[in-house]
Design a protein around this motif. Sequence first.
Motif, PDB file in Angstrom:
ATOM      1  N   GLY A 217       0.726  -1.261   0.000  1.00 22.98           N
ATOM      2  CA  GLY A 217       0.000   0.000   0.000  1.00 22.98           C
ATOM      3  C   GLY A 217       0.750   1.303   0.000  1.00 22.98           C
ATOM      4  N   LYS A 218       2.075   1.311  -0.232  1.00 21.37           N
ATOM      5  CA  LYS A 218       2.806   2.576  -0.173  1.00 21.37           C
ATOM      6  C   LYS A 218       3.418   2.902  -1.529  1.00 21.37           C
ATOM      7  CE  LYS A 218       4.026   2.401   4.748  1.00 21.37           C
ATOM      8  NZ  LYS A 218       3.329   1.148   5.093  1.00 21.37           N
ATOM      9  N   LEU A 219       3.293   4.178  -1.896  1.00 19.11           N
ATOM     10  CA  LEU A 219       3.794   4.644  -3.189  1.00 19.11           C
ATOM     11  C   LEU A 219       4.092   6.131  -3.089  1.00 19.11           C
ATOM     12  CD1 LEU A 219       2.329   3.958  -6.700  1.00 19.11           C
ATOM     13  CD2 LEU A 219       2.280   6.296  -5.806  1.00 19.11           C
ATOM     14  N   ARG A 220       5.103   6.583  -3.831  1.00 15.12           N
ATOM     15  CA  ARG A 220       5.421   8.013  -3.859  1.00 15.12           C
ATOM     16  C   ARG A 220       5.921   8.394  -5.249  1.00 15.12           C
ATOM     17  NH1 ARG A 220       7.159  11.785   0.375  1.00 15.12           N
ATOM     18  NH2 ARG A 220       8.131  13.613  -0.569  1.00 15.12           N
ATOM     19  N   PHE A 221       5.270   9.395  -5.855  1.00 12.96           N
ATOM     20  CA  PHE A 221       5.761  10.036  -7.063  1.00 12.96           C
ATOM     21  C   PHE A 221       6.418  11.344  -6.636  1.00 12.96           C
ATOM     22  CE2 PHE A 221       2.531   7.362  -9.042  1.00 12.96           C
ATOM     23  CZ  PHE A 221       3.133   6.980 -10.236  1.00 12.96           C
ATOM     24  N   GLN A 222       7.752  11.374  -6.675  1.00  8.79           N
ATOM     25  CA  GLN A 222       8.490  12.594  -6.361  1.00  8.79           C
ATOM     26  C   GLN A 222       8.867  13.256  -7.678  1.00  8.79           C
ATOM     27  OE1 GLN A 222       9.350  13.901  -3.112  1.00  8.79           O
ATOM     28  NE2 GLN A 222       9.595  15.638  -4.511  1.00  8.79           N
ATOM     29  N   TYR A 223       8.239  14.400  -7.962  1.00  9.04           N
ATOM     30  CA  TYR A 223       8.448  15.040  -9.249  1.00  9.04           C
ATOM     31  C   TYR A 223       9.731  15.867  -9.270  1.00  9.04           C
ATOM     32  CZ  TYR A 223       3.853  13.519 -10.751  1.00  9.04           C
ATOM     33  OH  TYR A 223       2.795  12.745 -11.112  1.00  9.04           O
ATOM     34  N   GLN A 224      10.129  16.204 -10.490  1.00  6.47           N
ATOM     35  CA  GLN A 224      11.347  16.964 -10.707  1.00  6.47           C
ATOM     36  C   GLN A 224      11.308  18.295  -9.962  1.00  6.47           C
ATOM     37  OE1 GLN A 224       9.993  16.945 -14.785  1.00  6.47           O
ATOM     38  NE2 GLN A 224      10.395  19.145 -14.978  1.00  6.47           N
ATOM     39  N   LYS A 225      12.480  18.826  -9.702  1.00  8.84           N
ATOM     40  CA  LYS A 225      12.598  20.093  -8.996  1.00  8.84           C
ATOM     41  C   LYS A 225      11.847  21.181  -9.751  1.00  8.84           C
ATOM     42  CE  LYS A 225      16.028  23.255  -7.033  1.00  8.84           C
ATOM     43  NZ  LYS A 225      17.479  23.542  -6.869  1.00  8.84           N
TER      44      LYS A 225
ATOM     45  N   PRO B 240       5.481  21.711  -8.269  1.00  9.44           N
ATOM     46  CA  PRO B 240       4.950  21.804  -6.901  1.00  9.44           C
ATOM     47  C   PRO B 240       3.867  20.785  -6.577  1.00  9.44           C
ATOM     48  CG  PRO B 240       3.881  23.432  -8.251  1.00  9.44           C
ATOM     49  CD  PRO B 240       4.865  22.720  -9.157  1.00  9.44           C
ATOM     50  N   ILE B 241       4.002  19.565  -7.073  1.00 12.38           N
ATOM     51  CA  ILE B 241       3.000  18.539  -6.804  1.00 12.38           C
ATOM     52  C   ILE B 241       3.657  17.281  -6.254  1.00 12.38           C
ATOM     53  CG2 ILE B 241       1.302  19.348  -8.479  1.00 12.38           C
ATOM     54  CD1 ILE B 241       2.371  17.323 -10.453  1.00 12.38           C
ATOM     55  N   LEU B 242       2.860  16.515  -5.554  1.00 14.17           N
ATOM     56  CA  LEU B 242       3.335  15.276  -4.955  1.00 14.17           C
ATOM     57  C   LEU B 242       2.171  14.305  -4.914  1.00 14.17           C
ATOM     58  CD1 LEU B 242       5.613  13.750  -3.341  1.00 14.17           C
ATOM     59  CD2 LEU B 242       4.556  14.699  -1.274  1.00 14.17           C
ATOM     60  N   ILE B 243       2.440  13.032  -5.198  1.00 17.06           N
ATOM     61  CA  ILE B 243       1.439  11.985  -5.075  1.00 17.06           C
ATOM     62  C   ILE B 243       1.990  10.904  -4.160  1.00 17.06           C
ATOM     63  CG2 ILE B 243       0.118  10.204  -6.277  1.00 17.06           C
ATOM     64  CD1 ILE B 243       0.158  12.043  -8.738  1.00 17.06           C
ATOM     65  N   VAL B 244       1.239  10.590  -3.112  1.00 18.84           N
ATOM     66  CA  VAL B 244       1.669   9.609  -2.121  1.00 18.84           C
ATOM     67  C   VAL B 244       0.517   8.668  -1.799  1.00 18.84           C
ATOM     68  CG1 VAL B 244       2.557   9.251   0.214  1.00 18.84           C
ATOM     69  CG2 VAL B 244       3.314  11.227  -1.095  1.00 18.84           C
ATOM     70  N   ALA B 245       0.811   7.395  -1.700  1.00 17.87           N
ATOM     71  CA  ALA B 245      -0.163   6.417  -1.219  1.00 17.87           C
ATOM     72  C   ALA B 245       0.358   5.829   0.075  1.00 17.87           C
ATOM     73  CB  ALA B 245      -0.378   5.303  -2.245  1.00 17.87           C
ATOM     74  N   GLU B 246      -0.490   5.847   1.106  1.00 15.12           N
ATOM     75  CA  GLU B 246      -0.162   5.237   2.392  1.00 15.12           C
ATOM     76  C   GLU B 246      -1.444   5.181   3.208  1.00 15.12           C
ATOM     77  OE1 GLU B 246      -0.385   7.759   5.007  1.00 15.12           O
ATOM     78  OE2 GLU B 246      -0.904   9.076   3.352  1.00 15.12           O
ATOM     79  N   GLY B 247      -1.516   4.203   4.114  1.00 10.54           N
ATOM     80  CA  GLY B 247      -2.678   4.095   4.985  1.00 10.54           C
ATOM     81  C   GLY B 247      -3.973   3.829   4.256  1.00 10.54           C
ATOM     82  N   GLY B 248      -3.896   3.209   3.079  1.00 11.78           N
ATOM     83  CA  GLY B 248      -5.105   2.905   2.331  1.00 11.78           C
ATOM     84  C   GLY B 248      -5.636   4.040   1.488  1.00 11.78           C
TER      85      GLY B 248
END
Length: 209
Positions: free
Chosen positions: A69-77, A80-88
């Motif tokens: 269940g955990k995922l992270r899209f860390q975008y280029q410098k 100003p956006i972030l996508i995170v999956a955690e805790g369902g």
Amino acid sequence: MTYRSLIALPLAALVAAAPVVPAQAQTQAGDLASVQRFLQALTTMTADFTQTDRAGKVLTGTLTIKKPGKLRFQYQKGVPILIVAEGGSLTFVDYSVKQVQRWPIKNSPLGVLLDSNRDITRFAKLVPTGSSGIVSVEANDPKHPEYGRITLVFARDAAAPAGLMLQGWVALDSQSNRTTIRLTNQKFGGTVSDQTFRWNDPRSKSGRN
């Protein structure tokens, strides 16, 4: 800019980028079973990604997955956006407007990658690619078309989990917003800290999730 426009290059671009191997007889059931074994074997993965939306806009960054269940899209410098999956939950953060959107990961096409208990052979089908070295699988929940669909693209690779290397995917949401993710520098099974999936909440004074 919304999450749906970000996580929704045609499939042919992924297929063209993958290596070609000699033709071999493969059954649909066998390939679906291989994809299922890949998803079950996947514990952690890191990769560089290139994201292309239907308008042709390209963003890059780093993808990190840790199951369950955990995922992270860390975008280029500078993005100003972030996508995170955690805790369902899947969380989309837009720091430029201090906006946070969150919904159940099971309602997202990305849930296929994060839940080892889902039997993909029950709700997925193979997509013809024209190459014996490529396996492409389309998954969606017919009872919930609003969740969208995802087409995973793999290259056969004996050194990868279950003999398949995830090359990327094409996601299509219920509004027909299409996004392609292409992966490079894939690494599996490494140590990934849970702290990787923490994020700063732009709405709070403390700045923490």
